[in-house]
Design an enzyme around this catalytic site. Structure first.
Site, mmCIF file in Angstrom:
data_model
loop_
_atom_site.group_PDB
_atom_site.id
_atom_site.type_symbol
_atom_site.label_atom_id
_atom_site.label_comp_id
_atom_site.label_asym_id
_atom_site.label_seq_id
_atom_site.Cartn_x
_atom_site.Cartn_y
_atom_site.Cartn_z
ATOM 1 N N ARG A 89 0.892 -1.162 0.000
ATOM 2 C CA ARG A 89 0.000 0.000 0.000
ATOM 3 C C ARG A 89 0.933 1.216 0.000
ATOM 4 N NH1 ARG A 89 -3.367 -3.567 3.444
ATOM 5 N NH2 ARG A 89 -5.036 -4.203 2.066
ATOM 6 N N THR B 271 -9.027 -9.349 -5.121
ATOM 7 C CA THR B 271 -9.208 -9.215 -3.675
ATOM 8 C C THR B 271 -10.087 -10.358 -3.197
ATOM 9 O OG1 THR B 271 -10.348 -7.995 -1.925
ATOM 10 C CG2 THR B 271 -11.037 -7.478 -4.154
ATOM 11 N N ARG C 32 -13.513 -7.088 4.820
ATOM 12 C CA ARG C 32 -13.457 -5.630 5.027
ATOM 13 C C ARG C 32 -14.849 -5.136 5.395
ATOM 14 N NH1 ARG C 32 -9.062 -2.170 3.292
ATOM 15 N NH2 ARG C 32 -8.298 -3.799 1.949
ATOM 16 N N GLY D 153 -23.260 -24.448 7.319
ATOM 17 C CA GLY D 153 -24.490 -24.708 8.066
ATOM 18 C C GLY D 153 -24.571 -23.878 9.331
ATOM 19 N N HIS E 76 -5.664 -13.872 8.667
ATOM 20 C CA HIS E 76 -4.944 -13.905 7.390
ATOM 21 C C HIS E 76 -4.776 -15.287 6.781
ATOM 22 C CE1 HIS E 76 -4.102 -9.769 8.541
ATOM 23 N NE2 HIS E 76 -3.861 -9.569 7.260
HETATM 24 P P1 ADP Z 1 -7.162 -1.989 -2.844
HETATM 25 O O1 ADP Z 1 -6.582 -1.738 -4.184
HETATM 26 O O2 ADP Z 1 -7.154 -3.422 -2.465
HETATM 27 O O3 ADP Z 1 -8.495 -1.281 -2.637
HETATM 28 P P2 ADP Z 1 -5.849 0.051 -1.277
HETATM 29 O O4 ADP Z 1 -7.073 0.873 -1.027
HETATM 30 O O5 ADP Z 1 -4.897 -0.139 -0.162
HETATM 31 O O6 ADP Z 1 -6.159 -1.407 -1.762
HETATM 32 O O7 ADP Z 1 -5.106 0.720 -2.519
HETATM 33 C C1 ADP Z 1 -3.911 0.169 -2.998
HETATM 34 C C2 ADP Z 1 -3.007 1.280 -3.430
HETATM 35 O O8 ADP Z 1 -3.623 2.015 -4.484
HETATM 36 C C3 ADP Z 1 -2.726 2.326 -2.370
HETATM 37 O O9 ADP Z 1 -1.699 1.954 -1.494
HETATM 38 C C4 ADP Z 1 -2.322 3.529 -3.213
HETATM 39 O O10 ADP Z 1 -1.004 3.381 -3.655
HETATM 40 C C5 ADP Z 1 -3.246 3.391 -4.396
HETATM 41 N N1 ADP Z 1 -4.441 4.226 -4.187
HETATM 42 C C6 ADP Z 1 -5.432 4.012 -3.306
HETATM 43 N N2 ADP Z 1 -6.339 5.005 -3.323
HETATM 44 C C7 ADP Z 1 -5.902 5.879 -4.246
HETATM 45 C C8 ADP Z 1 -6.386 7.137 -4.750
HETATM 46 N N3 ADP Z 1 -7.510 7.679 -4.301
HETATM 47 N N4 ADP Z 1 -5.658 7.752 -5.706
HETATM 48 C C9 ADP Z 1 -4.528 7.201 -6.180
HETATM 49 N N5 ADP Z 1 -4.016 6.034 -5.730
HETATM 50 C C10 ADP Z 1 -4.681 5.379 -4.797
HETATM 51 O O1 F6P Z 2 -8.963 -6.734 1.317
HETATM 52 C C1 F6P Z 2 -8.478 -7.969 1.771
HETATM 53 C C2 F6P Z 2 -8.370 -7.967 3.280
HETATM 54 O O2 F6P Z 2 -7.854 -9.222 3.685
HETATM 55 C C3 F6P Z 2 -9.659 -7.640 4.023
HETATM 56 O O3 F6P Z 2 -10.526 -8.741 4.085
HETATM 57 C C4 F6P Z 2 -9.127 -7.187 5.344
HETATM 58 O O4 F6P Z 2 -10.013 -6.258 5.933
HETATM 59 C C5 F6P Z 2 -7.832 -6.510 4.983
HETATM 60 O O5 F6P Z 2 -7.461 -6.964 3.698
HETATM 61 C C6 F6P Z 2 -6.708 -6.781 5.954
HETATM 62 O O6 F6P Z 2 -5.636 -6.013 5.554
HETATM 63 P P1 F6P Z 2 -4.162 -6.193 6.163
HETATM 64 O O7 F6P Z 2 -3.546 -7.373 5.496
HETATM 65 O O8 F6P Z 2 -3.499 -4.914 5.843
HETATM 66 O O9 F6P Z 2 -4.332 -6.436 7.638
#
Ligand code: ADP
Ligand code: F6P
Length: 321
Positions: A74, A127, A173, A187, A251
């Site tokens: 991230r 995801t 999430r 079940g 996880h």
């Molecule tokens: P996911 O793609 O699983 O939703 P994240 O929300 O953590 O996971 O987003 C992954 C990465 O995408 C972030 O760490 C960031 O680098 C990029 N990203 C997330 N939101 C934005 C945004 N609003 N604008 C640009 N890049 C973004």
């Molecule tokens: O989006 C996948 C997921 O495993 C969610 O189900 C959970 O909320 C989150 O990622 C956990 O994130 P992290 O690995 O950063 O704890």
């Protein structure tokens, strides 16, 4: 003619089947004559130029492996304009003509930003949560649910032996799709999801009614978006007198060998993503609607709303006793 270059990256939480998608993208692109760069740790690697050239063998022996060989991250820096501009600069230096981004909604927002700056990107939904609106299915969902079911089946063995109630939290999430389907498959006596909410009274009533009908052990599946496993467990134990244990699966649900479905859908989506980039089309996200592979404008896709399967939720409630 100058050879074109495609980059591929995985971003956000990893999901089983991402490797199958990477493999499909790399091989499809090589077959079509592209040079392919594997970008490491999502947008982080893109900003810092961490990438390597891929060949047919770079993606050997990965279709069956969980996680992602490209690593994932991230990257907060990429959410700022300065981060995107750095990435664009790296793309220019490396001669990257398009990128396949495997991840969730956040990753697609980043892909849209890059596309707006002249680097065409195509997103592939990856995801375990299945919480991406433009698609019926996201890579990793099936494997994660099968893992959760396997774990809950084991929990049932011990709950049954001790005449206990087990409250189990599954991931997702803010979405309850994993909880709904694993709850049915195990079940569960009650399934608690954020889309519906819950009253503890209803849970107690359901357990008591089932006990009246001779049931001695109970599984309650709770979505991560609700949480409160300890609170719910305590309440059940106090109100029913049934010894209750809480488990957060965590996880474990994100790892493991991808299922057949995840491998196949990842392969199909990866191939389509390369076809789009080959046509010079960017700012798109791939999805699966019914049996069809489809694609949408990223902004359009991000505005869609995903419905929760209330019919299935009611069926689960009707037959759990
Ligand atoms: P996911 O793609 O699983 O939703 P994240 O929300 O953590 O996971 O987003 C992954 C990465 O995408 C972030 O760490 C960031 O680098 C990029 N990203 C997330 N939101 C934005 C945004 N609003 N604008 C640009 N890049 C973004
Ligand atoms: O989006 C996948 C997921 O495993 C969610 O189900 C959970 O909320 C989150 O990622 C956990 O994130 P992290 O690995 O950063 O704890």
């Amino acid at each position: 003619m100058v050879q074109k270059t495609i980059g591929v990256l995985t971003s956000g939480g990893d999901a089983p089947g991402m490797n199958a998608a990477v493999r499909s993208v790399v091989r499809a692109a090589l077959k079509k004559g592209f040079r392919v760069l594997g970008i490491q740790r999502g947008y982080n690697g893109l900003i810092h130029g961490e990438m390597q050239e891929m060949n047919m063998r770079s993606v050997s022996d990965i279709i069956h492996r969980g996680g992602t060989i490209l690593y994932t991250a991230r990257c907060l820096e990429f959410k700022e304009e300065a981060g995107v501009l750095k990435a664009v600069q790296v793309c220019k230096e490396q001669g990257i003509d398009g990128i396949v981004v495997i991840g969730g909604d956040g990753s697609f927002r980043g892909a849209a930003d890059l596309s707006a700056h002249g680097i065409p990107c195509v997103g592939i939904p990856g995801t375990i949560d299945n919480d991406i609106s433009c698609t019926d299915y996201t890579i990793g969902y099936d494997t994660a649910m099968n893992t959760a079911v396997e774990m809950i089946d084991k929990i049932r063995d011990t709950a049954q032996s001790h005449d206990r109630c087990s409250v189990v939290e599954v991931m997702g999430r803010r979405a309850g799709h994993i909880a709904l389907n694993t709850g049915i498959a195990c079940g569960a006596s009650f399934i608690i999801v954020p889309e519906v909410g819950y009253h503890i009274e209803d849970v107690i009533t359901k357990i008591s009614a089932a006990r009246e009908l001779g049931k001695h052990h109970f599984i309650i599946v709770v979505a991560e978006g609700i949480g409160k496993v300890d609170e719910i467990s305590k309440e059940i134990e106090t109100r029913t007198g049934i010894e209750t244990r809480g488990t957060v699966l965590g996880h474990v649900q994100r790892g493991g060998n991808p299922s057949v479905r995840d491998r196949v859908e990842a392969t199909r989506m990866g191939y389509r993503a390369v076809e789009l980039l080959e046509q010079g089309i960017g700012n798109r996200v791939i999805g699966i609607k019914g049996a069809e592979i489809v694609d949408y404008d990223i902004q359009e896709a991000l505005q869609m709303k995903k419905s929760f399967d209330m019919e299935l939720y009611h069926i689960a409630n009707e037959i759990s006793f």
